[in-house]
Design a protein around this motif. Structure first.
Motif, PDB file in Angstrom:
ATOM      1  N   ALA A 107       0.782  -1.049  -0.036  1.00 55.57           N
ATOM      2  CA  ALA A 107      -0.014   0.091  -0.107  1.00 55.57           C
ATOM      3  C   ALA A 107       0.963   1.114   0.065  1.00 55.57           C
ATOM      4  CB  ALA A 107      -0.883   0.064   1.103  1.00 55.57           C
ATOM      5  N   THR A 108       1.862   1.310   0.719  1.00 54.93           N
ATOM      6  CA  THR A 108       2.886   2.451   0.917  1.00 54.93           C
ATOM      7  C   THR A 108       3.466   2.714  -0.506  1.00 54.93           C
ATOM      8  OG1 THR A 108       3.002   2.152   3.183  1.00 54.93           O
ATOM      9  CG2 THR A 108       4.723   3.510   2.161  1.00 54.93           C
ATOM     10  N   ARG A 109       4.148   1.582  -0.887  1.00 53.81           N
ATOM     11  CA  ARG A 109       4.847   1.529  -2.390  1.00 53.81           C
ATOM     12  C   ARG A 109       4.013   2.072  -3.313  1.00 53.81           C
ATOM     13  NH1 ARG A 109       6.633  -3.461  -0.697  1.00 53.81           N
ATOM     14  NH2 ARG A 109       5.857  -4.655  -2.887  1.00 53.81           N
ATOM     15  N   LEU A 110       2.577   1.665  -3.402  1.00 56.90           N
ATOM     16  CA  LEU A 110       1.830   2.242  -4.543  1.00 56.90           C
ATOM     17  C   LEU A 110       1.388   3.403  -4.534  1.00 56.90           C
ATOM     18  CD1 LEU A 110       0.370   1.401  -7.030  1.00 56.90           C
ATOM     19  CD2 LEU A 110      -1.622   0.598  -5.699  1.00 56.90           C
ATOM     20  N   ALA A 111       1.166   3.748  -3.058  1.00 55.00           N
ATOM     21  CA  ALA A 111       0.950   5.262  -3.032  1.00 55.00           C
ATOM     22  C   ALA A 111       2.077   6.067  -3.284  1.00 55.00           C
ATOM     23  CB  ALA A 111       0.404   5.428  -1.504  1.00 55.00           C
ATOM     24  N   ARG A 112       3.294   5.696  -3.049  1.00 57.23           N
ATOM     25  CA  ARG A 112       4.410   6.329  -3.455  1.00 57.23           C
ATOM     26  C   ARG A 112       4.528   6.567  -4.711  1.00 57.23           C
ATOM     27  NH1 ARG A 112       9.027   5.065   1.355  1.00 57.23           N
ATOM     28  NH2 ARG A 112       7.802   5.978   3.079  1.00 57.23           N
ATOM     29  N   VAL A 113       4.500   5.537  -5.767  1.00 64.98           N
ATOM     30  CA  VAL A 113       4.476   5.438  -6.936  1.00 64.98           C
ATOM     31  C   VAL A 113       3.224   6.614  -7.623  1.00 64.98           C
ATOM     32  CG1 VAL A 113       3.923   4.371  -9.053  1.00 64.98           C
ATOM     33  CG2 VAL A 113       5.382   3.063  -7.384  1.00 64.98           C
ATOM     34  N   LEU A 114       2.394   6.489  -7.172  1.00 66.88           N
ATOM     35  CA  LEU A 114       1.034   7.389  -7.759  1.00 66.88           C
ATOM     36  C   LEU A 114       1.445   8.775  -7.106  1.00 66.88           C
ATOM     37  CD1 LEU A 114      -2.025   5.218  -6.768  1.00 66.88           C
ATOM     38  CD2 LEU A 114      -1.156   5.735  -9.056  1.00 66.88           C
ATOM     39  N   HIS A 115       1.837   9.031  -6.183  1.00 70.75           N
ATOM     40  CA  HIS A 115       2.284  10.557  -5.651  1.00 70.75           C
ATOM     41  C   HIS A 115       3.172  10.976  -6.457  1.00 70.75           C
ATOM     42  CE1 HIS A 115       3.851  13.803  -3.159  1.00 70.75           C
ATOM     43  NE2 HIS A 115       2.422  13.907  -2.898  1.00 70.75           N
ATOM     44  N   HIS A 116       4.430  10.263  -6.827  1.00 73.06           N
ATOM     45  CA  HIS A 116       5.306  10.633  -7.777  1.00 73.06           C
ATOM     46  C   HIS A 116       5.129  10.787  -9.246  1.00 73.06           C
ATOM     47  CE1 HIS A 116       9.482  10.720  -9.649  1.00 73.06           C
ATOM     48  NE2 HIS A 116       8.832   9.830 -10.567  1.00 73.06           N
ATOM     49  N   LEU A 117       4.214  10.186  -9.558  1.00 72.05           N
ATOM     50  CA  LEU A 117       3.622  10.120 -11.098  1.00 72.05           C
ATOM     51  C   LEU A 117       3.050  11.341 -11.353  1.00 72.05           C
ATOM     52  CD1 LEU A 117       2.705   6.525 -12.069  1.00 72.05           C
ATOM     53  CD2 LEU A 117       4.741   7.763 -12.711  1.00 72.05           C
ATOM     54  N   ALA A 118       1.914  11.748 -10.158  1.00 71.85           N
ATOM     55  CA  ALA A 118       1.264  12.731 -10.243  1.00 71.85           C
ATOM     56  C   ALA A 118       2.051  14.018 -10.137  1.00 71.85           C
ATOM     57  CB  ALA A 118       0.200  12.809  -9.083  1.00 71.85           C
ATOM     58  N   MET A 119       2.949  14.116  -9.181  1.00 77.02           N
ATOM     59  CA  MET A 119       3.648  15.470  -8.916  1.00 77.02           C
ATOM     60  C   MET A 119       4.618  15.664 -10.212  1.00 77.02           C
ATOM     61  SD  MET A 119       2.645  16.805  -6.089  1.00 77.02           S
ATOM     62  CE  MET A 119       3.750  17.861  -5.821  1.00 77.02           C
ATOM     63  N   THR A 120       5.055  14.768 -10.569  1.00 80.41           N
ATOM     64  CA  THR A 120       6.253  14.729 -11.877  1.00 80.41           C
ATOM     65  C   THR A 120       5.724  15.237 -13.075  1.00 80.41           C
ATOM     66  OG1 THR A 120       7.677  13.452 -10.416  1.00 80.41           O
ATOM     67  CG2 THR A 120       8.319  13.754 -12.619  1.00 80.41           C
ATOM     68  N   TYR A 121       4.591  14.167 -13.308  1.00 81.75           N
ATOM     69  CA  TYR A 121       4.179  14.287 -14.616  1.00 81.75           C
ATOM     70  C   TYR A 121       2.647  14.574 -14.802  1.00 81.75           C
ATOM     71  CZ  TYR A 121       8.196  11.287 -15.114  1.00 81.75           C
ATOM     72  OH  TYR A 121       9.643  10.576 -15.089  1.00 81.75           O
ATOM     73  N   GLY A 122       1.915  14.698 -13.678  1.00 78.12           N
ATOM     74  CA  GLY A 122       0.472  15.041 -13.880  1.00 78.12           C
ATOM     75  C   GLY A 122       0.287  16.605 -14.052  1.00 78.12           C
ATOM     76  N   GLU A 123      -1.050  16.852 -14.181  1.00 76.82           N
ATOM     77  CA  GLU A 123      -1.446  18.439 -14.347  1.00 76.82           C
ATOM     78  C   GLU A 123      -2.306  18.535 -13.218  1.00 76.82           C
ATOM     79  OE1 GLU A 123      -4.374  20.757 -17.306  1.00 76.82           O
ATOM     80  OE2 GLU A 123      -3.280  19.238 -18.187  1.00 76.82           O
ATOM     81  N   ARG A 124      -1.966  19.853 -12.528  1.00 72.63           N
ATOM     82  CA  ARG A 124      -2.746  19.878 -11.156  1.00 72.63           C
ATOM     83  C   ARG A 124      -4.118  20.337 -11.461  1.00 72.63           C
ATOM     84  NH1 ARG A 124       0.115  20.708  -6.407  1.00 72.63           N
ATOM     85  NH2 ARG A 124      -2.037  20.954  -5.434  1.00 72.63           N
ATOM     86  N   ALA A 125      -5.033  19.755 -10.696  1.00 74.76           N
ATOM     87  CA  ALA A 125      -6.637  19.934 -11.088  1.00 74.76           C
ATOM     88  C   ALA A 125      -7.206  20.325  -9.686  1.00 74.76           C
ATOM     89  CB  ALA A 125      -7.373  18.933 -11.875  1.00 74.76           C
ATOM     90  N   GLY A 126      -7.301  21.400  -9.169  1.00 79.19           N
ATOM     91  CA  GLY A 126      -7.929  21.575  -7.981  1.00 79.19           C
ATOM     92  C   GLY A 126      -7.088  20.951  -6.863  1.00 79.19           C
ATOM     93  N   ALA A 127      -7.646  20.251  -5.857  1.00 78.75           N
ATOM     94  CA  ALA A 127      -6.827  19.542  -4.767  1.00 78.75           C
ATOM     95  C   ALA A 127      -5.894  18.004  -5.428  1.00 78.75           C
ATOM     96  CB  ALA A 127      -7.589  19.039  -3.707  1.00 78.75           C
ATOM     97  N   GLY A 128      -6.153  17.833  -6.556  1.00 72.44           N
ATOM     98  CA  GLY A 128      -5.682  16.692  -7.082  1.00 72.44           C
ATOM     99  C   GLY A 128      -4.612  16.987  -8.421  1.00 72.44           C
ATOM    100  N   ALA A 129      -4.665  15.936  -9.233  1.00 71.67           N
ATOM    101  CA  ALA A 129      -3.769  16.162 -10.448  1.00 71.67           C
ATOM    102  C   ALA A 129      -4.416  15.037 -11.361  1.00 71.67           C
ATOM    103  CB  ALA A 129      -2.219  15.994 -10.298  1.00 71.67           C
TER     104      ALA A 129
END
Length: 248
Positions: free
Chosen positions: A168-190
């Motif tokens: 759970a921690t590893r997957l959450a870190r993967v998703l957070h990294h992808l969102a922060m590095t490659y995602g487009e911010r949208a409100g509280a998320g990406a």
């Protein structure tokens, strides 16, 4: 076809034609984003400019090709073949990044397969032109060296980050990294606009697919993420960060 890669028709330009776009808003940490305008202009004279359609394989693992791609716009993913025959997602590269420089530098076979995630615009340069450019321009050589080191540091950090963590921690870190590095911010998320599959998430997180399915259900129920067919949206970055990096 150039170096085994079939490209779409070049963008029109020149006398009487539409001039192709030359500049994008490249991220500062990327190779193009970090170069000064003069050095960047010299780098962008290399090779030929081409457009590639979605799901196009640009480089194949173990192939003996040595051209480099300077990504101008779009997203590609690098995958490697595991011993049991699965495709493991190794990295994602976006406009501003350099792809294929390892083989250009050491002449070894390709270390990964590179595939477009949607339309991509790039400049394709031969190994000879790329190495000559670095020999002639110390600023470009230094920037390429920093780019390579950054990729290696990120790979090391990825390994260290996962030591001793549950799925759970590893997957959450993967998703957070992808969102922060490659995602487009949208409100509280990406929003992650390029397609990513759950098997690819599993390889990034070093987990079995059934375990990833269970964790994604929990993350959806908590309101941290939403998922669709080959799509992931982070609904609450703060919540996802708290799950990925809990207080000790």
């Amino acid at each position: 076809m150039v170096n085994g890669v079939r490209s779409l028709p070049r963008e029109p330009g020149g006398p009487g034609g539409r001039h192709p776009r030359e500049e994008w808003d490249w991220p500062a940490p990327s190779l193009l984003g970090g170069l000064g305008q003069d050095a960047r202009g010299r780098l962008l004279t290399l090779g030929v400019r081409a457009r590639y359609e979605a799901d196009r394989i640009l480089m194949r693992e173990d192939d003996h090709t040595d051209f480099v791609l300077i990504l101008l716009d779009g997203v590609v993913k690098a995958t490697g073949r595991t011993q049991d025959g699965r495709d493991a997602l190794l990295a994602v590269r976006m406009g501003g990044d350099l792809v294929g420089e390892f083989a250009a530098v050491d002449s070894a076979p390709r270390s990964a397969t590179v595939t477009t995630c949607g339309p991509v615009v790039a400049r394709m340069a031969t190994r000879a032109a790329f190495l000559d450019c670095m020999r002639r321009d110390q600023r470009i050589a230094d920037a390429v060296s920093r780019s390579i080191v950054a990729k290696l540091r990120l790979a090391n950090a990825h390994r260290i980050n996962f030591t001793g963590c549950d799925v759970a921690t590893r997957l959450a870190r993967v998703l957070h990294h992808l969102a922060m590095t490659y995602g487009e911010r949208a409100g509280a998320g990406a929003v992650i606009h390029w397609p990513i599959t759950q098997p690819e998430l599993a390889t990034l997180a070093g987990a079995a697919e059934p375990s990833v399915h269970k964790v994604l259900r929990r993350l959806r129920a908590a309101g941290a993420v939403s998922t669709g067919y080959r799509t992931v949206r982070v609904d609450d970055l703060s919540l996802l960060h708290a799950i990925a990096y809990p207080d000790p």
